[in-house]
Scaffold this motif. Structure first.
Motif, PDB file in Angstrom:
ATOM      1  N   THR A   1       0.833  -1.209   0.000  1.00 38.03           N
ATOM      2  CA  THR A   1       0.000   0.000   0.000  1.00 38.03           C
ATOM      3  C   THR A   1       0.863   1.253   0.000  1.00 38.03           C
ATOM      4  N   GLY A   2       1.910   1.255   0.848  1.00 38.19           N
ATOM      5  CA  GLY A   2       2.800   2.415   0.929  1.00 38.19           C
ATOM      6  C   GLY A   2       3.503   2.684  -0.391  1.00 38.19           C
ATOM      7  N   THR A   3       3.978   1.630  -1.062  1.00 42.72           N
ATOM      8  CA  THR A   3       4.658   1.791  -2.353  1.00 42.72           C
ATOM      9  C   THR A   3       3.716   2.364  -3.402  1.00 42.72           C
ATOM     10  N   LYS A   4       2.492   1.864  -3.425  1.00 43.13           N
ATOM     11  CA  LYS A   4       1.503   2.371  -4.382  1.00 43.13           C
ATOM     12  C   LYS A   4       1.202   3.847  -4.126  1.00 43.13           C
ATOM     13  N   GLN A   5       1.062   4.218  -2.866  1.00 40.84           N
ATOM     14  CA  GLN A   5       0.765   5.613  -2.521  1.00 40.84           C
ATOM     15  C   GLN A   5       1.927   6.529  -2.877  1.00 40.84           C
ATOM     16  N   ILE A   6       3.152   6.074  -2.651  1.00 45.35           N
ATOM     17  CA  ILE A   6       4.333   6.881  -3.001  1.00 45.35           C
ATOM     18  C   ILE A   6       4.411   7.090  -4.509  1.00 45.35           C
ATOM     19  N   ASN A   7       4.107   6.060  -5.271  1.00 48.67           N
ATOM     20  CA  ASN A   7       4.110   6.191  -6.736  1.00 48.67           C
ATOM     21  C   ASN A   7       3.071   7.211  -7.185  1.00 48.67           C
ATOM     22  N   GLN A   8       1.910   7.213  -6.538  1.00 54.33           N
ATOM     23  CA  GLN A   8       0.865   8.180  -6.876  1.00 54.33           C
ATOM     24  C   GLN A   8       1.294   9.605  -6.516  1.00 54.33           C
ATOM     25  N   ILE A   9       1.938   9.741  -5.359  1.00 51.99           N
ATOM     26  CA  ILE A   9       2.415  11.073  -4.920  1.00 51.99           C
ATOM     27  C   ILE A   9       3.499  11.577  -5.866  1.00 51.99           C
ATOM     28  N   ASN A  10       4.423  10.699  -6.254  1.00 50.37           N
ATOM     29  CA  ASN A  10       5.488  11.092  -7.189  1.00 50.37           C
ATOM     30  C   ASN A  10       4.899  11.559  -8.512  1.00 50.37           C
ATOM     31  N   LEU A  11       3.849  10.857  -8.989  1.00 52.48           N
ATOM     32  CA  LEU A  11       3.211  11.236 -10.245  1.00 52.48           C
ATOM     33  C   LEU A  11       2.577  12.622 -10.145  1.00 52.48           C
TER      34      LEU A  11
ATOM     35  N   LYS B   1       3.426  15.040  -8.172  1.00 50.57           N
ATOM     36  CA  LYS B   1       4.484  16.051  -8.130  1.00 50.57           C
ATOM     37  C   LYS B   1       5.100  16.258  -9.510  1.00 50.57           C
ATOM     38  N   GLN B   2       5.276  15.165 -10.260  1.00 49.11           N
ATOM     39  CA  GLN B   2       5.843  15.280 -11.607  1.00 49.11           C
ATOM     40  C   GLN B   2       4.947  16.102 -12.518  1.00 49.11           C
ATOM     41  N   LYS B   3       3.650  16.011 -12.318  1.00 51.50           N
ATOM     42  CA  LYS B   3       2.692  16.751 -13.139  1.00 51.50           C
ATOM     43  C   LYS B   3       2.418  18.147 -12.572  1.00 51.50           C
ATOM     44  N   ASN B   4       3.195  18.532 -11.544  1.00 46.34           N
ATOM     45  CA  ASN B   4       3.056  19.867 -10.923  1.00 46.34           C
ATOM     46  C   ASN B   4       1.633  20.114 -10.426  1.00 46.34           C
TER      47      ASN B   4
ATOM     48  N   LEU C   1      -3.631  19.615  -3.744  1.00 50.75           N
ATOM     49  CA  LEU C   1      -3.979  18.931  -2.501  1.00 50.75           C
ATOM     50  C   LEU C   1      -4.054  19.920  -1.346  1.00 50.75           C
ATOM     51  N   SER C   2      -4.835  19.606  -0.339  1.00 47.14           N
ATOM     52  CA  SER C   2      -4.926  20.446   0.855  1.00 47.14           C
ATOM     53  C   SER C   2      -3.611  20.380   1.625  1.00 47.14           C
ATOM     54  N   GLU C   3      -3.433  21.325   2.555  1.00 45.66           N
ATOM     55  CA  GLU C   3      -2.199  21.324   3.347  1.00 45.66           C
ATOM     56  C   GLU C   3      -2.053  20.010   4.122  1.00 45.66           C
ATOM     57  N   LYS C   4      -3.169  19.504   4.644  1.00 48.66           N
ATOM     58  CA  LYS C   4      -3.124  18.226   5.375  1.00 48.66           C
ATOM     59  C   LYS C   4      -2.669  17.094   4.457  1.00 48.66           C
ATOM     60  N   ALA C   5      -3.246  17.052   3.257  1.00 44.69           N
ATOM     61  CA  ALA C   5      -2.910  15.991   2.316  1.00 44.69           C
ATOM     62  C   ALA C   5      -1.458  16.104   1.879  1.00 44.69           C
ATOM     63  N   GLN C   6      -0.964  17.352   1.686  1.00 44.02           N
ATOM     64  CA  GLN C   6       0.438  17.542   1.289  1.00 44.02           C
ATOM     65  C   GLN C   6       1.383  17.071   2.396  1.00 44.02           C
ATOM     66  N   MET C   7       1.046  17.427   3.649  1.00 47.81           N
ATOM     67  CA  MET C   7       1.894  17.008   4.769  1.00 47.81           C
ATOM     68  C   MET C   7       1.902  15.478   4.876  1.00 47.81           C
ATOM     69  N   LEU C   8       0.728  14.874   4.727  1.00 40.21           N
ATOM     70  CA  LEU C   8       0.640  13.416   4.792  1.00 40.21           C
ATOM     71  C   LEU C   8       1.440  12.786   3.660  1.00 40.21           C
ATOM     72  N   ALA C   9       1.368  13.369   2.463  1.00 43.08           N
ATOM     73  CA  ALA C   9       2.096  12.840   1.310  1.00 43.08           C
ATOM     74  C   ALA C   9       3.604  12.877   1.562  1.00 43.08           C
ATOM     75  N   ASN C  10       4.080  13.971   2.119  1.00 42.07           N
ATOM     76  CA  ASN C  10       5.523  14.097   2.397  1.00 42.07           C
ATOM     77  C   ASN C  10       5.968  13.090   3.467  1.00 42.07           C
ATOM     78  N   ILE C  11       5.120  12.940   4.480  1.00 40.20           N
ATOM     79  CA  ILE C  11       5.450  11.967   5.528  1.00 40.20           C
ATOM     80  C   ILE C  11       5.477  10.558   4.947  1.00 40.20           C
ATOM     81  N   ARG C  12       4.486  10.267   4.077  1.00 38.94           N
ATOM     82  CA  ARG C  12       4.442   8.936   3.475  1.00 38.94           C
ATOM     83  C   ARG C  12       5.687   8.662   2.629  1.00 38.94           C
ATOM     84  N   GLN C  13       6.160   9.645   1.900  1.00 42.26           N
ATOM     85  CA  GLN C  13       7.349   9.442   1.065  1.00 42.26           C
ATOM     86  C   GLN C  13       8.584   9.095   1.906  1.00 42.26           C
ATOM     87  N   ASN C  14       8.637   9.652   3.091  1.00 38.80           N
ATOM     88  CA  ASN C  14       9.778   9.376   3.969  1.00 38.80           C
ATOM     89  C   ASN C  14       9.576   8.119   4.821  1.00 38.80           C
TER      90      ASN C  14
END
Length: 312
Positions: free
Chosen positions: A238-248, A250-253, A258-271
């Motif tokens: 699940t974590g790998t799939k979510q990171i791939n979605q977050i990377n995509l 970000k690549q598409k700018n 995303l909301s500030e909460k979602a952005q913070m969660l995305a950054n935490i998930r990547q790490n």
């Protein structure tokens, strides 16, 4: 030594009253004894693959039978070449069998029903069933997961009669036909354990229960380990799939969508690709974002939906 033999030998280590001795021997002789007619009259043959069993039976028989008993050892020709120990009663056999209601000489057949009146003295029933078990009983080793205890009879009448007797003591045996035999059996572990208590084999009960409990504990530990491994693998996937979605995203700018909460969660998930939702909840709260596991799940659904909209 098989577990069944251990049980039979343990039963015979006890001290029996004369009535109990008669009941036990009656059960054993009815289902093990073989009448042999010679020029000198009738003989009774008893046999066992256990030397301890045959020696103890010899001692018990001598307390109620005054005739001659011959002991012999026979080497079988089977693959394992096991020894069979035999007792041969040669004097006044007909009188002996008639006196203790073991055989109906007129019909040349054993007497199925036990000679107990009234409400059945439990100690005598237990002794009788013990004798039958020693003769034709078997029980699987507790090392196996297939709990099974049975009596194997030649006649349906005998199997049904044993079932009827044991029903009175809350044992629910079943009877099936198997080739030319009839099997009276139970399979539940608790029933097997209770039966071993019924025939007074406490050491066998202890070994049975200890082995069963240890195996059940081991199975539960293994089950929990397997669940943990599965959950870890599921979390990592699940974590790998979510990171791939977050990377995509970000690549598409489109990260700013995303909301500030979602952005913070995305950054935490990547790490923290292996973190569970519970761990992500703690990390978010430590950064001052009050959120629950349900909230974490909802934010990832939003992230997923955005990624899918751009082909992720």
């Amino acid at each position: 030594m098989s577990f069944a033999r251990e049980v039979k030998e343990e039963i015979l280590t006890h001290t029996f009253t004369q009535d109990q001795t008669i009941a036990l021997l009656s059960g054993f002789i009815k289902y093990n004894g073989e009448l042999i007619y010679t020029n000198h009259g009738a003989c009774l043959r008893l046999a066992s693959s256990s030397n301890n069993v045959i020696r103890r039976l010899f001692s018990l028989i001598k307390t109620i039978y005054s005739g001659n008993i011959e002991i012999s050892i026979i080497q079988t020709q089977k693959l394992k070449k096991n020894k069979v120990y035999e007792l041969l009663l040669t004097d006044n056999v007909i009188e002996f069998l008639t006196k203790y209601s073991i055989y109906d000489i007129a019909k040349n057949d054993k007497i199925i029903e036990i000679n107990l009146s009234g409400d059945l003295n439990q100690s005598l029933v237990r002794a009788y069933i013990s004798g039958v078990f020693i003769a034709i009983g078997s029980v699987n080793s507790p090392e196996t997961t297939n709990y099974h205890l049975e009596f194997q009879t030649k006649e349906l009448e005998s199997a049904n009669y044993l079932k009827e007797i044991l029903e009175q003591y809350d044992f629910h045996f079943k009877v099936i036909a198997k080739r030319s035999k009839y099997i009276c059996y139970i399979k539940k572990s608790l029933a097997v354990s209770d039966f071993l208590k019924f025939v007074d084999a406490p050491i066998a009960v202890m070994n049975f229960e200890n082995t069963r409990i240890n195996r059940d504990f081991s199975n539960n530990v293994n089950r929990m380990i397997n669940i943990d491994i599965y959950n870890q693998q599921k979390t990592l996937f699940t974590g790998t799939k979510q990171i791939n979605q977050i990377n995509l995203i970000k690549q598409k700018n489109l990260f700013s969508e995303l909301s500030e909460k979602a952005q913070m969660l995305a950054n935490i998930r990547q790490n923290n690709p292996e973190a569970s939702f519970s761990e992500l909840e703690i990390m978010m709260n430590e950064k001052g974002i009050a959120i629950t596991k349900s909230g974490i799940s909802n934010l990832f659904k939003i992230i997923s939906k955005l990624a899918e909209s751009i082909g992720g």
